[in-house]
Each structure stands twice: as C-alpha cells, then as structure tokens.
Write an enzyme that holds these catalytic residues in place. Structure first.
Site, PDB file in Angstrom:
ATOM      1  N   ASP A 135       0.826  -1.209   0.000  1.00 54.80           N
ATOM      2  CA  ASP A 135       0.000   0.000   0.000  1.00 54.80           C
ATOM      3  C   ASP A 135       0.862   1.261   0.000  1.00 54.80           C
ATOM      4  O   ASP A 135       0.533   2.245  -0.643  1.00 54.80           O
ATOM      5  CB  ASP A 135      -0.934   0.002   1.226  1.00 54.80           C
ATOM      6  CG  ASP A 135      -2.046  -1.027   1.058  1.00 54.80           C
ATOM      7  OD1 ASP A 135      -2.314  -1.427  -0.099  1.00 54.80           O
ATOM      8  OD2 ASP A 135      -2.633  -1.445   2.068  1.00 54.80           O
ATOM      9  N   CYS A 136       1.953   1.198   0.746  1.00 52.78           N
ATOM     10  CA  CYS A 136       2.815   2.390   0.824  1.00 52.78           C
ATOM     11  C   CYS A 136       3.828   2.461  -0.314  1.00 52.78           C
ATOM     12  O   CYS A 136       4.319   3.532  -0.663  1.00 52.78           O
ATOM     13  CB  CYS A 136       3.522   2.447   2.178  1.00 52.78           C
ATOM     14  SG  CYS A 136       4.171   0.861   2.724  1.00 52.78           S
ATOM     15  N   TYR A 137       4.167   1.302  -0.881  1.00 57.87           N
ATOM     16  CA  TYR A 137       5.148   1.247  -1.966  1.00 57.87           C
ATOM     17  C   TYR A 137       4.558   0.472  -3.145  1.00 57.87           C
ATOM     18  O   TYR A 137       4.838  -0.719  -3.321  1.00 57.87           O
ATOM     19  CB  TYR A 137       6.435   0.556  -1.482  1.00 57.87           C
ATOM     20  CG  TYR A 137       7.180   1.322  -0.404  1.00 57.87           C
ATOM     21  CD1 TYR A 137       7.700   2.580  -0.676  1.00 57.87           C
ATOM     22  CD2 TYR A 137       7.372   0.776   0.865  1.00 57.87           C
ATOM     23  CE1 TYR A 137       8.380   3.290   0.299  1.00 57.87           C
ATOM     24  CE2 TYR A 137       8.062   1.470   1.847  1.00 57.87           C
ATOM     25  CZ  TYR A 137       8.565   2.739   1.557  1.00 57.87           C
ATOM     26  OH  TYR A 137       9.240   3.422   2.517  1.00 57.87           O
TER      27      TYR A 137
END
Lengths: 135, 392
Positions: B137-139
């Site tokens: 989700d973040c990367y």
C-alpha cells in the site's frame, strides 16, 4: 640469418591447398608453427616463426602474398591494454618465454613483444583482462 | 618523548609535517637510527592494491514515483542484495552477472561481476538498473527499469567487511594438475608460487600490533577518503610472530567504508580470476602517526624481515588441514624465485607493488599539502599481544 614471427591469414578458398610447405622447398626457409587454427571452408590462421636469409624471407613473403595469404608481423598478436594493466604480476606465473617480466626497480610488469610467442596463456589469467588478442 | 595526533595535525595544518612512505622509512632508519627518525618524522604512509573479495557497495537508489519496496534488483544484470530498506541495496564484489556460465565450461572466465559494476559506477559509466517488487500500500511500484550513473544516486558507499589482510599465504600446488584458485593459476608440481601482499608497504604490516590503527582511522580508500569502521571479519591477531612482533600468518584485517563518489577507477578495478570468480581490486593507504620510537621500529622492517607461510592449494588449503610447507620472506618472493621443499619455484604476485607505492606516495602528498588530517581512533583493534603490554 633472420628470425621473424608472423601471422598468416588464409582466405577460405586457400585453406585446403599446400602453400606453406613450399617455403622450405623453394625458398630455403625454416619454419616453426606456434599456433594454427585452420578449418575447412573457413578462414585459416597460422602463427609461425620463420628462419632464413633476409632475401629468401622477402621472396617467401612475396610468394605467400601472391597466393592470397595476408601476412602480419606477430607483434600485433597479443597486445597489452595499458589502461587496464595494474602491474600485479599474475601473468608471470604462466608466461613460458619470460616475455612478461617484473622490472625490479619500478616493480612494473614489462611486456617484451619480441619474446612473445602468442601462446595467449596470459590473456585469461590476467585479472583485469589487460592482455588482448589483436589480429 | 612522544607525540600526539593533535600535535601532528597542527604540524600538517601549518605545512610543516614530515611525511615519509613505509618504503622510505627503511633506509632512513638505517642511516639515522630510530631515535632521530622518531623525532623528525610525523607520519609514515603505507599502501596496498590487490584483490579483496570481501568488498561491496552500499547503495541508496532514491525513490521512483510512485515509490517502491525493492524485492529483487540487478545492476548490469548482477544481482544485488535487497533484504534491507525499500531502495537500499548491497552489491557484493564477487556476485556474478545472471546467466554467467560460471565454471560450466571449466575453467570459467568470470568476465563481469559486482566488482566490475562498482568500477563502472566509479568511472561514471551508465549502469542498467532492473528492479522488481510485490507492491504494498505504501510502496505500490512493482517494476522499475532505468539507466543510472553514480551521480543519480543519493548515496553510494563502498563498504568492505574484510580488507587489507595483514600478511597472506603463498599459494603453491603439489598435485599433478593445474589449479585455478583465488590466488591465480597454480601450475602442477610446484610450478609457481603466488603471493598477495605489499609486504613492507602493506598497512597492517607496518603497525603489527595495531598501536595506531583503529576504529575511526581516516584512510585512502579507492582513490578517495574512507575510514576504518571496525576490525574486519576473520581478524585473527593470535598467530605466530617474529621477534619484532610481525605476524607470520594471515592475521589482522580491516572493515572499511567510504564515499564511492570521491573514488577513482584507477584504485577500484574489477578482476576476473580464471576458474574462480570475479572480485574487486581495492587500493588502500593508511597513515601511521609517529607517536613514539616503537611505531618507527615496527614500520622500519623491510621485506627481508617479513615472512609468509607457503600453503599447498591442492589438498591442505581446500581441506583445511592447517599444514604449512615452510616460510619465505617477502624479499625472496619479490626476487622472482623461492626455494620450496628443495625446489626452486618462480613467484608471481597478485598484489600490485607499484600501485601500492603509488598510493603511499599519493597519501604522502595529500598530508603534506594539508588536505588530509589524521584522526584519533576511538577504539584500537583487538590484539592480545598488545593488550598484555608486550610490545615484542
């Protein structure tokens, strides 16, 4: 009496004809084959040392060239890429003729092309791959 | 008497420091004696240049857009270790390019590996990056291909866990077949003897008990500035020594680190060891502050006082028997021929003495010109002989 190392390039159509033997018979030259890679239907390559009288040598070379053989002095065979050589001396372990030797003052590896017989052992042994085959 | 590193640095800053190389100090001490030289000289510079397999680059790529948590990455097809933070990588010197035939056709040529990528990066050449991820989700980014140069990298550090071995084996071959080793090609039946040390110029052989070299020592590394960050792996000071305290076996090692961006491809060269693998030749120079006479005495030893063990690489080394065939001095090794088991054996070196000399001279110039100041080690490297208070 002279002694020279040369590289002979045979065109494809001449590979299966006797050419070099005539140097002995008709030109009175001695030769010593140092390396040969001749395969039928391909270009051939012969590295050899020729010994004889200067004028016979010149006539012999003329004959070879008339046969379509390209003659090259051997000094162009193995060359050193001066930018890559680190002068470690790893090549000294395999050079059979001491064409590669360490200068004890500068501690640099000297490459004496006159002594090189183009065995090419140094080429793959050189860690930075500074020794190159140039035809 | 006795000098401090601070005092020496003051002299360097005022352009008055007397700096000599570890080669020059030998004759200087012979002429003038230890006492005089210890008073006159401030710094002794050392140098070494040879293949050092335990080397690599710690790289931060900077995030692409969108961001990426790299799971696998290749630089010029050489895999890098990605098991650290998102865009951090470690590229090891001996890692081979993917699909290299290795030793399938023996002896393999090992033409391009991690060491060669490091050389290309330092030379400012373009390097092809390929990276994969599973996406988070973040990367979210899953694939990244780009051509990069060292200038594009937020961080590029050389980080070598084991360099500058204090002394090393002389490799020979007692068998009847050719051996292809990390010590080069060894011809059968004692056909040659290969060694790998700068001997009298080598950093750690000039400070055998690590009285001055420690964590935090600023050094010449790969043509730029680096630091000793710790003892190297396999650091083993507990070995037989000569009367002067110099180890007669492979002994101490250094872990070093430095900014790759200030380094030069002249002192970081990708090596291919026939039948063995790829590696990186690293140039290192360590300054030795002349704190007292003992420092001078230890550094003034010449190649004829330094001994290396002769080891058979057909059985003893690979099987780890620990057998040593004999000891030879670096003076004998450098003469081009040594006697082993009654046979005269030609020698060859893997360590470049001329480039080691060049490094010691360059470091000398840096110090003389005031560009390079010495640092105080925050901790000395482990050495039982020194710790017991025994100098010799």
């Amino acid at each position: 009496m002279i002694r020279r190392k040369v590289v002979l390039h045979f065109p494809r159509e001449k590979v299966d004809k006797p050419i070099v033997s005539k140097l002995v018979r008709d030109y009175g030259l001695d030769f010593n084959i140092l390396k040969a890679s001749i395969t039928p239907r391909e270009e051939g390559l012969l590295v050899m040392e020729i010994t004889g009288e200067e004028k016979d040598y010149q006539r012999g070379l003329e004959y070879l060239e008339n046969c379509g053989v390209r003659v090259q002095p051997l000094s162009q065979d193995v060359a050193r890429n001066e930018d890559r050589c680190t002068h470690c001396g790893a090549c000294l372990a395999v050079c059979p003729t001491r064409a590669l030797y360490m200068d004890s003052e500068s501690m640099q590896v000297i490459f004496d092309r006159e002594e090189c017989v183009a065995c090419e052992l140094c080429v793959k042994v050189c860690p930075p791959r500074a020794m190159e085959i140039r035809y | 008497m006795g000098k401090t590193i601070q005092e020496i640095n003051e002299r360097i800053k005022s352009g008055k420091a007397v700096v000599v190389t570890a080669e020059e100090i030998i004759d200087l001490v012979r002429e003038k004696g230890v006492e005089k030289v210890a008073r006159r000289v401030d710094v002794i510079t050392t140098g070494t240049f040879g293949p050092m397999c335990s080397s690599g680059a710690l790289i931060n790529l900077g995030h692409p857009k969108p961001r990426m948590k790299i799971h696998r990455a290749w630089l010029n097809d050489v895999p890098a270790y990605c098991g650290i933070a998102a865009v951090d990588l470690y590229l090891g010197a001996t890692e081979m390019a993917e699909h290299d035939p290795l030793n399938e056709v023996f002896p393999g040529e090992f033409r391009y590996g991690g060491g060669h990528v490091i050389e290309d990066l330092v030379a400012g050449k373009k390097v092809r990056l390929r990276a994969e991820s599973y996406g988070t989700d973040c990367y979210p980014l899953r694939k990244w291909e780009a051509e990069i140069t060292i200038h594009d990298l937020p961080d590029a550090r050389l980080f070598n866990p084991r360099n500058a071995y204090q002394n090393y084996n002389v490799a020979v071959n007692l068998s009847d077949r050719v051996l292809y080793t990390y010590m080069g090609v060894l011809r059968p039946n004692l056909g040659n003897a290969n060694y790998c040390s700068a001997g009298q110029l080598s950093p750690l052989l000039n400070d055998p008990l690590f009285r001055t070299i420690g964590v935090g020592t600023r050094i010449f590394l790969g043509g730029g500035i680096g630091y000793v960050v710790d003892r190297g792996t396999q650091h083993n000071p507990d070995v037989p020594r000569t009367k002067s305290g110099h180890p007669k076996r492979p002994s101490g090692t250094l872990a070093v680190m430095g900014d790759l961006k200030g380094m030069s491809p002249r002192y970081l060269v990708g090596y291919s060891m026939l039948g063995y693998g790829a590696t990186l030749a690293v140039g290192i120079g360590v300054p030795i502050p002349v704190l007292d006479e003992e420092v001078v005495e230890a550094a003034a030893v010449s190649d004829s006082d330094l001994y290396a063990p002769v080891v058979d690489y057909s059985v003893d080394y690979p099987q780890g028997t620990g057998r040593v065939l004999g000891e030879v001095s670096y003076a004998q090794l450098r003469s081009g021929e040594v006697e082993i088991l009654g046979k005269r054996v030609p020698t060859a070196s893997l360590s470049s003495y001329s480039r080691a000399r060049e490094i010691a001279c360059l470091l000398k110039e840096w110090i003389q010109s005031g560009r390079f100041l010495l640092t105080e080690p925050v901790e000395l490297l482990p050495c039982p002989v020194r710790e017991r208070g025994g100098g010799k």
